[in-house]
Design a protein around this motif. Structure first.
Motif, PDB file in Angstrom:
ATOM      1  N   VAL A 281      -8.520   4.149   0.362  1.00 19.11           N
ATOM      2  CA  VAL A 281      -8.682   2.703   0.272  1.00 19.11           C
ATOM      3  C   VAL A 281      -7.324   2.013   0.236  1.00 19.11           C
ATOM      4  O   VAL A 281      -7.166   0.891   0.730  1.00 19.11           O
ATOM      5  CB  VAL A 281      -9.525   2.334  -0.962  1.00 19.11           C
TER       6      VAL A 281
ATOM      7  N   ALA B 236      -4.637  -1.365   7.132  1.00 20.96           N
ATOM      8  CA  ALA B 236      -5.461  -1.650   8.302  1.00 20.96           C
ATOM      9  C   ALA B 236      -5.919  -3.103   8.320  1.00 20.96           C
ATOM     10  O   ALA B 236      -5.933  -3.757   9.372  1.00 20.96           O
ATOM     11  CB  ALA B 236      -6.668  -0.709   8.332  1.00 20.96           C
ATOM     12  N   ILE B 237      -6.276  -3.626   7.148  1.00 16.49           N
ATOM     13  CA  ILE B 237      -6.719  -5.016   7.055  1.00 16.49           C
ATOM     14  C   ILE B 237      -5.573  -5.963   7.418  1.00 16.49           C
ATOM     15  O   ILE B 237      -5.720  -6.881   8.226  1.00 16.49           O
ATOM     16  CB  ILE B 237      -7.249  -5.317   5.648  1.00 16.49           C
TER      17      ILE B 237
ATOM     18  N   SER C 260       0.817  -1.215   0.000  1.00 12.49           N
ATOM     19  CA  SER C 260       0.000   0.000   0.000  1.00 12.49           C
ATOM     20  C   SER C 260       0.849   1.262   0.000  1.00 12.49           C
ATOM     21  O   SER C 260       0.445   2.288  -0.562  1.00 12.49           O
ATOM     22  CB  SER C 260      -0.911   0.016   1.239  1.00 12.49           C
TER      23      SER C 260
ATOM     24  N   LEU D  31     -15.365   3.966   3.223  1.00 14.52           N
ATOM     25  CA  LEU D  31     -14.062   4.613   3.068  1.00 14.52           C
ATOM     26  C   LEU D  31     -13.907   5.216   1.671  1.00 14.52           C
ATOM     27  O   LEU D  31     -13.402   6.335   1.520  1.00 14.52           O
ATOM     28  CB  LEU D  31     -12.946   3.599   3.324  1.00 14.52           C
ATOM     29  N   SER D  32     -14.347   4.490   0.645  1.00 12.43           N
ATOM     30  CA  SER D  32     -14.225   5.028  -0.712  1.00 12.43           C
ATOM     31  C   SER D  32     -15.172   6.198  -0.931  1.00 12.43           C
ATOM     32  O   SER D  32     -14.901   7.078  -1.748  1.00 12.43           O
ATOM     33  CB  SER D  32     -14.505   3.932  -1.743  1.00 12.43           C
TER      34      SER D  32
ATOM     35  N   LEU E 129     -12.007  -0.053  10.717  1.00 17.59           N
ATOM     36  CA  LEU E 129     -11.614  -1.220   9.929  1.00 17.59           C
ATOM     37  C   LEU E 129     -10.575  -2.056  10.672  1.00 17.59           C
ATOM     38  O   LEU E 129     -10.645  -3.296  10.679  1.00 17.59           O
ATOM     39  CB  LEU E 129     -11.061  -0.761   8.579  1.00 17.59           C
TER      40      LEU E 129
ATOM     41  N   MET F  15     -15.780  -0.947   3.207  1.00 17.84           N
ATOM     42  CA  MET F  15     -14.939  -0.436   2.130  1.00 17.84           C
ATOM     43  C   MET F  15     -15.643   0.664   1.348  1.00 17.84           C
ATOM     44  O   MET F  15     -15.025   1.657   0.940  1.00 17.84           O
ATOM     45  CB  MET F  15     -14.542  -1.576   1.193  1.00 17.84           C
TER      46      MET F  15
ATOM     47  N   LEU G 264     -10.616   4.283   9.282  1.00 19.96           N
ATOM     48  CA  LEU G 264      -9.488   3.343   9.289  1.00 19.96           C
ATOM     49  C   LEU G 264      -9.372   2.622  10.633  1.00 19.96           C
ATOM     50  O   LEU G 264      -9.087   1.418  10.679  1.00 19.96           O
ATOM     51  CB  LEU G 264      -8.187   4.093   8.983  1.00 19.96           C
TER      52      LEU G 264
ATOM     53  N   ALA H  65      -6.424   1.511   3.611  1.00 18.55           N
ATOM     54  CA  ALA H  65      -7.275   0.484   4.212  1.00 18.55           C
ATOM     55  C   ALA H  65      -6.624  -0.887   4.119  1.00 18.55           C
ATOM     56  O   ALA H  65      -6.812  -1.739   4.999  1.00 18.55           O
ATOM     57  CB  ALA H  65      -8.644   0.471   3.529  1.00 18.55           C
ATOM     58  N   ASN H  66      -5.853  -1.118   3.062  1.00 19.11           N
ATOM     59  CA  ASN H  66      -5.149  -2.388   2.913  1.00 19.11           C
ATOM     60  C   ASN H  66      -4.176  -2.619   4.073  1.00 19.11           C
ATOM     61  O   ASN H  66      -3.995  -3.749   4.549  1.00 19.11           O
ATOM     62  CB  ASN H  66      -4.409  -2.416   1.582  1.00 19.11           C
TER      63      ASN H  66
END
Length: 406
Positions: free
Chosen positions: A338, A344-345, A73, A328-329, A224, A325, A221, A341-342
Motif C-alpha cells: 500500500v 502509483a496514485i 512513500s 492491494l492490502s 491503480l 486499495m 499497482l 500504491a501512494n
C-alpha cells in the motif's frame, strides 16, 4: 474496554488495529493532510491573484506538493520498520504545523515552493502511515471507504467555506486552518503502536502468503496507475469538454459542484457495502459504470448527457477506490504494498493531465482523450480482477462493523 499492561490499567489497547482510536487516526490524519489538494481550484485561484503567479507557476507549486506526498512513500518503507511510529508521527505532524504557519507569511515564490514541498513531504509520510494501518484492519473495504470519505468531506467543507475569507485574510487562512486542524488531531498518536505490528490481530487465513504475490502485486499497482491516469485526464478537462459542447461556465460549475457531493456518496456506498456481495462484483459494476460515464462524454454531449456523465463519473471514482486499495492490502497485510500504491496514485495524477493535454492538442478535440481513457479503465479492470487474492475480501463480510471499531 480497559486493558492492562504490567498490572497497570490503561484506557485503550494501542496495538489493536481495529480499535476506534486507530480508525480515527487513519481517517482524520488523512483528511487534514489531503485537504489543501482537494480544494486546489479555489486555492490556486487565490494564489494567482494574491502572489501574481502565472498558470505554469501555480501548476508547478501544486505539482511540487503532490510530488512530495508521493515521494514520501520511499523513505516510509524504511522508517516505518525502524523507528517508533508515535515519535515519527509527532515529528511529521509538528513539521506539517510549522510549515503551514510559515506558508501563510511567505511572499516569495521560490521560498513558498520549497516550504510547501517539505510540508507536503511530512504530510505524505502521515498519509502513507495511515494507508499502511488501514491495510492491517479486519474490514479493509469499510476502513478505506471511511479513509476516502473523510478526505472528501474535509475537501468539500474547505471549498465551500474558506474562499469566503480569502478577501479578508488571503490564502493564509487556508494554511492556518490546516495547522490548527493538525494541532487538534495530533494527540491521537497515542492510539498508534510504538512499532509497526504486521496484522498481528488478523485471522490465520491472512497470514498465508498470496500465490504469485510478485505478479499479482505488480498487476495491482499497474491497475491503480492506469485507473488514476484515466480518471485524472478526464477530470482535468471536464470543463473544456463542457465548453466545447456549448455549456456555459456557470452551468458546468454547478454540475461539477453537485458531482463533488456525489463523490462523497460513492465513498459512503463503499463503506456501507463493505465486501457485500463481493469485492469482485463491486469492482466490476463500478468499473463498467465509470467506463459508461466517460463514453457518455463522446461527441458533443448536451447539458443532460454531460450532467449524467459527470455525476456518474465522480460517484464511481470514489466507489471503486476503496476496493482497489483493499485488493492491494489483501495481497500484503503488512502495508508495504500500500505504501507503493501512494506512488502509483501520485504518478497517475501527474501523468493524466500531462497525457491528456497533449492528446487534446494533437487531435484538436477531446475524442482521442475519451477513447484512451475508456481503454485505460478497461485495462485497469482486467488487471485488478486478475490481481485479486485467492481468498477475496468476501470472507470479511461476516465481520460486523462493531468489531472493526470496538
Amino acid at each position: 474496554m480497559p486493558q492492562y499492561l504490567d498490572g497497570r490499567r490503561v484506557p485503550f489497547d494501542s496495538t489493536d488495529p481495529n480499535s476506534t482510536g486507530r480508525v480515527a487516526v487513519i481517517v482524520l490524519f488523512s483528511a487534514v493532510v489531503a485537504m489543501l489538494l482537494l480544494m486546489a481550484p479555489a486555492a490556486a485561484s487565490q494564489l494567482q491573484l494574491q502572489l501574481a503567479l502565472s498558470p505554469s507557476q501555480t501548476g508547478d507549486l501544486f505539482a511540487a506538493e503532490l510530488g512530495a506526498m508521493s515521494i514520501a512513500s520511499i523513505p516510509a518503507l524504511w522508517w516505518m520498520k525502524k523507528y517508533n511510529l508515535r515519535t515519527m508521527s509527532t515529528i511529521f505532524g509538528t513539521i506539517f504545523i510549522i510549515g503551514n504557519i510559515g506558508s501563510a507569511y511567505i511572499g516569495d515564490y521560490g521560498t513558498l515552493v520549497a516550504v510547501r514541498f517539505l510540508t507536503s513531504l511530512a504530510g505524505g509520510s502521515l498519509m502513507v502511515l495511515c494507508m499502511s494501518l488501514a491495510a492491517q484492519t479486519r474490514d479493509r473495504n469499510r476502513v478505506y471507504g471511511l479513509w476516502l470519505m473523510g478526505q472528501l468531506c474535509f475537501g468539500a467543507i474547505g471549498l465551500a467555506v474558506l474562499p469566503k475569507f480569502f478577501d479578508t485574510f488571503g490564502i493564509g487562512i487556508a494554511y492556518w486552518v490546516l495547522a490548527v486542524l493538525m494541532m487538534v488531531v495530533l494527540p491521537l498518536v497515542r492510539f498508534l503502536p510504538q512499532r509497526n505490528i504486521f496484522a498481528g490481530r488478523a485471522g490465520a487465513e491472512d497470514s498465508v502468503p498470496t500465490p504469485n504475490y510478485a505478479l499479482r502485486a505488480t498487476l495491482g499497482l499497474i491497475a491503480l496507475l492506469a485507473f488514476y491516469v484515466s480518471l485524472s485526464g478526464i477530470w482535468t478537462f471536464l470543463g473544456g469538454i463542457a465548453g466545447a459542447s456549448m455549456i456555459d461556465n456557470e452551468t458546468s460549475s454547478v454540475i461539477l459542484s453537485i458531482a463533488t457531493v456525489l463523490g462523497i456518496a460513492g465513498s459512503v456506498g463503499a463503506t456501507v457495502l463493505g465486501a457485500r456481495p463481493s469485492t469482485r462484483i463491486n469492482l466490476l459494476v463500478g468499473y463498467l459504470a465509470m467506463t459508461l460515464s466517460v463514453a457518455l462524454l463522446a461527441g458533443i454531449p448536451g447539458v443532460l448527457r454531460f450532467t449524467l456523465a459527470a455525476l456518474l463519473f465522480k460517484f464511481t471514482w470514489t466507489f471503486i477506490l476503496p476496493y482497489l486499495m483493499a485488493t492491494l492490502s489483501g495481497l500484503d497485510r503488512s502495508g508495504q504494498l500500500v505504501n507503493l500504491a501512494n506512488l502509483a496514485i501520485g504518478g497517475g495524477f501527474a501523468l493524466g493531465p500531462l497525457m491528456g493535454g497533449r492528446l487534446v492538442e494533437s487531435a484538436g478535440g477531446y475524442g482521442t482523450l475519451i477513447a484512451v481513457s475508456v481503454a485505460g479503465l478497461v485495462l485497469s479492470l482486467v488487471l485488478i480482477l486478475v490481481a485479486q487474492p485467492q481468498r477475496t475480501a468476501a470472507a470479511n463480510s461476516t465481520v460486523a462493523v462493531s468489531h472493526m471499531v470496538e
